[in-house]
Write an enzyme that holds these catalytic residues in place. Sequence first.
Site, PDB file in Angstrom:
ATOM      1  N   HIS A  69       0.838  -1.202   0.000  1.00 27.39           N
ATOM      2  CA  HIS A  69       0.000   0.000   0.000  1.00 27.39           C
ATOM      3  C   HIS A  69       0.872   1.251   0.000  1.00 27.39           C
ATOM      4  CE1 HIS A  69      -3.444  -2.605   1.668  1.00 27.39           C
ATOM      5  NE2 HIS A  69      -3.561  -2.454   0.350  1.00 27.39           N
ATOM      6  N   GLU A  72       1.721   3.689   2.944  1.00 28.64           N
ATOM      7  CA  GLU A  72       2.236   3.068   4.161  1.00 28.64           C
ATOM      8  C   GLU A  72       3.767   3.059   4.127  1.00 28.64           C
ATOM      9  OE1 GLU A  72      -1.921   0.565   4.147  1.00 28.64           O
ATOM     10  OE2 GLU A  72      -0.100  -0.585   4.505  1.00 28.64           O
ATOM     11  N   HIS A 202       2.406  -3.605   6.845  1.00 28.98           N
ATOM     12  CA  HIS A 202       1.426  -2.549   6.567  1.00 28.98           C
ATOM     13  C   HIS A 202       1.442  -1.536   7.703  1.00 28.98           C
ATOM     14  CE1 HIS A 202      -0.997  -4.407   3.210  1.00 28.98           C
ATOM     15  NE2 HIS A 202      -0.331  -5.458   3.615  1.00 28.98           N
ATOM     16  N   GLU A 275       0.455  -4.853  11.076  1.00 29.42           N
ATOM     17  CA  GLU A 275       0.046  -3.461  10.937  1.00 29.42           C
ATOM     18  C   GLU A 275       0.850  -2.667  11.968  1.00 29.42           C
ATOM     19  OE1 GLU A 275      -2.027  -1.977   8.911  1.00 29.42           O
ATOM     20  OE2 GLU A 275      -3.185  -3.595   8.026  1.00 29.42           O
TER      21      GLU A 275
HETATM   22  C1  LIG Z   1      -4.382  -7.218   5.861  1.00 26.92           C
HETATM   23  C2  LIG Z   1      -5.801  -6.677   5.946  1.00 26.92           C
HETATM   24  C3  LIG Z   1      -6.655  -7.562   6.834  1.00 26.92           C
HETATM   25  C4  LIG Z   1      -5.773  -5.276   6.520  1.00 26.92           C
HETATM   26  C5  LIG Z   1      -5.183  -4.203   5.590  1.00 26.92           C
HETATM   27  N1  LIG Z   1      -5.333  -2.924   6.242  1.00 26.92           N
HETATM   28  S1  LIG Z   1      -4.590  -1.621   5.612  1.00 26.92           S
HETATM   29  N2  LIG Z   1      -3.041  -1.767   5.777  1.00 26.92           N
HETATM   30  O1  LIG Z   1      -4.897  -1.586   4.209  1.00 26.92           O
HETATM   31  O2  LIG Z   1      -5.010  -0.458   6.343  1.00 26.92           O
HETATM   32  C6  LIG Z   1      -5.944  -4.210   4.249  1.00 26.92           C
HETATM   33  O3  LIG Z   1      -7.086  -3.699   4.239  1.00 26.92           O
HETATM   34  O4  LIG Z   1      -5.380  -4.725   3.253  1.00 26.92           O
HETATM   35 ZN   LIG Z   2      -1.957  -1.738   4.053  1.00 21.64          ZN
END
Ligand SMILES: CC(C)C[C@H](NS(N)(=O)=O)C(=O)O
Ligand SMILES: [Zn+2]
Length: 323
Positions: A69, A72, A202, A275
Amino acid sequence: DFPSGYAGYHNYAEMVAELNQTVRDHPNLVTMRSIGKSYQNRDLWMIKISDNPGVDEAEPEVLFTCNQHAREHLTVEMCLHIIKRYTDNYASNAAVKSAVDSREIWIIPSVNPDGAEYDIATGSFRAWRKNRQPNSTAVGTDPNRNWGYQWGCCGGSSGSGSSDTYRGTSAFSAPEVARVRDFVGTRVVGGVQQIKTHIDWHTYSELILWPYGYTYADTAAGLDATQANVFQTMGRRMASLNGYTPQQASDLYITDGSVDDWMWAAHKIWSYTFEMYPRSASGTSGFYPRDTVIAAQTSRNDTAVQLFLDYSDCVPRITGRTC
Ligand SMILES: CC(C)C[C@H](NS(N)(=O)=O)C(=O)O
Ligand SMILES: [Zn+2]
Ligand SMILES: [Ca+2]
Ligand SMILES: [Ca+2]
């Protein structure tokens, strides 16, 4: 480029320069290659860290991916920190040396360089998430909805091209995702996947997440109660070391086409999403912590990453099982 207050973050050119410097500084520990090109033709660089790095040795392989992403950016710093720690500290830290001598560690510091560069191109953050691949109505596929297990199955992604969770026209339609898929495929040697474990980095919310994301169920096809218990036990153990909250991915919300679900279902790779910091924030500001937090919030994960590497020969060992 990054605005003032964020100069400590690496833009694409700075990231590549740091990777090239690492190769020069540690030729006996590191090799570097591109696994292919992004949509806009940027190289997707990958580092390998191990003793005898030019040799494919019979050692458990571990994959770290960062920056799926775009916004991030702290995750690029996390991958660069892992690279630094497992090279610069090799001579001085016995645990680091042991991991490098007994594993082959693959690190992709930016899976989505086009998106990351777009996010900072104007000097003000754009809160961009996706890649920069045009679609019929807008721009961008969400790489973490484009993986080919249960793709688009379950309301955990969007079919609308303007959505931040647009899943793409088909599984693996995003070139960046397809290139990582292809690399993982090359690690099947003699019918056995050599990569045993994976962390996808992330931000934000300070969570450790494990499969499946596509269903609320704790067990499902290809993931039985024993395996779910292993995921949970390892996840909780790592969370005890970095203070994140451990949970199944779907406890957060349903996602389909995510990397963790594919890594596990397609290759039985013990795959987690971390995260990172901050734990909470108001909206998109959480993606943009000042560069003053980089050192603390990357090294915060050192003991969890070390434990992960230690168990990467046989993750079920964490529940007393053998492999
Ligand atoms: C890995 C998933 C469950 C969470 C992630 N959250 S993020 N990093 O996009 O905010 C996403 O939505 O891809
Ligand atoms: Zn992400
Ligand atoms: Ca080796
Ligand atoms: Ca190997």
